[in-house]
Write a protein that holds these residues in place. Structure first.
Motif, PDB file in Angstrom:
ATOM      1  N   UNK A 144       0.834  -1.204   0.000  1.00 24.50           N
ATOM      2  CA  UNK A 144       0.000   0.000   0.000  1.00 24.50           C
ATOM      3  C   UNK A 144       0.865   1.250   0.000  1.00 24.50           C
ATOM      4  N   UNK A 145       2.006   1.182   0.690  1.00 25.25           N
ATOM      5  CA  UNK A 145       2.935   2.320   0.702  1.00 25.25           C
ATOM      6  C   UNK A 145       3.472   2.586  -0.693  1.00 25.25           C
ATOM      7  N   UNK A 146       3.791   1.546  -1.424  1.00 26.33           N
ATOM      8  CA  UNK A 146       4.275   1.707  -2.799  1.00 26.33           C
ATOM      9  C   UNK A 146       3.196   2.313  -3.689  1.00 26.33           C
ATOM     10  N   UNK A 147       1.966   1.861  -3.504  1.00 24.98           N
ATOM     11  CA  UNK A 147       0.857   2.399  -4.294  1.00 24.98           C
ATOM     12  C   UNK A 147       0.697   3.891  -4.008  1.00 24.98           C
ATOM     13  N   UNK A 148       0.778   4.255  -2.742  1.00 24.85           N
ATOM     14  CA  UNK A 148       0.651   5.658  -2.356  1.00 24.85           C
ATOM     15  C   UNK A 148       1.791   6.476  -2.955  1.00 24.85           C
ATOM     16  N   UNK A 149       3.008   5.965  -2.892  1.00 17.24           N
ATOM     17  CA  UNK A 149       4.160   6.679  -3.446  1.00 17.24           C
ATOM     18  C   UNK A 149       3.990   6.895  -4.950  1.00 17.24           C
ATOM     19  N   UNK A 150       3.531   5.865  -5.643  1.00 21.22           N
ATOM     20  CA  UNK A 150       3.310   5.979  -7.086  1.00 21.22           C
ATOM     21  C   UNK A 150       2.215   6.994  -7.390  1.00 21.22           C
ATOM     22  N   UNK A 151       1.169   6.972  -6.583  1.00 15.90           N
ATOM     23  CA  UNK A 151       0.072   7.932  -6.754  1.00 15.90           C
ATOM     24  C   UNK A 151       0.589   9.369  -6.622  1.00 15.90           C
ATOM     25  N   UNK A 152       1.411   9.616  -5.600  1.00 11.80           N
ATOM     26  CA  UNK A 152       1.950  10.952  -5.379  1.00 11.80           C
ATOM     27  C   UNK A 152       2.871  11.362  -6.526  1.00 11.80           C
ATOM     28  N   UNK A 153       3.702  10.422  -6.993  1.00 12.49           N
ATOM     29  CA  UNK A 153       4.636  10.740  -8.081  1.00 12.49           C
ATOM     30  C   UNK A 153       3.906  11.082  -9.382  1.00 12.49           C
ATOM     31  N   UNK A 154       2.665  10.597  -9.517  1.00  9.19           N
ATOM     32  CA  UNK A 154       1.885  10.879 -10.724  1.00  9.19           C
ATOM     33  C   UNK A 154       0.905  12.034 -10.517  1.00  9.19           C
TER      34      UNK A 154
END
Length: 214
Positions: A100-110
């Motif tokens: 979930x942390x990776x998903x959140x990080x990817x969301x923020x980067x996009x």
């Protein structure tokens, strides 16, 4: 006792977190999520209606812990105690919710296209509050004159790297999975760097101790 609905939604959310983390939103398929969760594909739509809703639920599953991690900033406390508790909470999130942390990080980067206005406001409000607390400590002479924004960014980067860059960490350490001692060493190292680097006196009495002495 856990209901069938609770069990299935938890399984689907966990599987979705892993799929979205590995493949991203666009490339992830509900059929693969269902297979990984061990449930029929229609169950995914029954519980979450759409892949978009499921993705937003994964984001929500990490946003709540991130907000809760800031709880030490929301009550009176000394810098060392607050920052120590915050760092430990952030390390725990990276350990317990890595996908979930990776998903959140990817969301923020996009550019956070799937975060709701309310979620964005909650995260920003809490971050600004935390930064204001740090600035207050600086103004009171309780810590070095560091930039509170960049201190917070540094803590985020240092703690979240244990989830977002787990492959690199595994490669460098030679371990497929970090154990209790590794996460404890990580927490202690980051805490030491922050406390010592910010020149914080760890012997300052807590808020309760100050009241008692008064």
């Amino acid at each position: 006792m856990t209901s069938i609905r609770e069990r299935n939604t938890a399984l689907i959310l966990r599987a979705a977190s892993e799929e979205f983390a590995d493949k991203g939103f666009a490339a992830s398929k509900t059929s693969d999520i269902a297979a990984k969760a061990g449930v029929p594909k229609p169950n995914v739509y029954y519980y979450f209606k759409s892949k978009e809703n499921l993705y937003r639920e994964v984001l929500e599953s990490i946003i709540e812990p991130l907000l809760e991690a800031s709880a030490p900033f929301n009550q009176p406390g000394q810098p060392a105690d607050v920052l120590r508790a915050y760092i430990r909470s952030k390390i725990r999130i990276s350990r317990e919710l890595p996908s979930a942390s990776k998903v959140f990080a990817s969301e923020i980067m996009h550019g956070a296209p799937h975060l709701s206005a309310d979620q964005t406001a909650q995260l920003n409000t809490q971050a600004k509050h935390n930064i204001a607390c740090i600035q207050g400590w600086v103004d009171q002479g309780l810590m070095a004159k560091v930039d509170p924004h960049h201190l917070m960014f540094s803590i985020w980067a240092a703690t979240q790297t244990y989830a977002d860059f787990d492959w690199q960490i595994a490669t460098v350490t030679g371990k497929a999975n970090l154990d209790d001692a590794d996460y404890e060493a990580a927490a202690q190292t980051i805490i030491r760097l922050v406390i010592k680097g910010c020149e914080i006196d760890e012997n300052q009495p807590s808020a309760s101790e100050q009241v008692t002495r008064a």
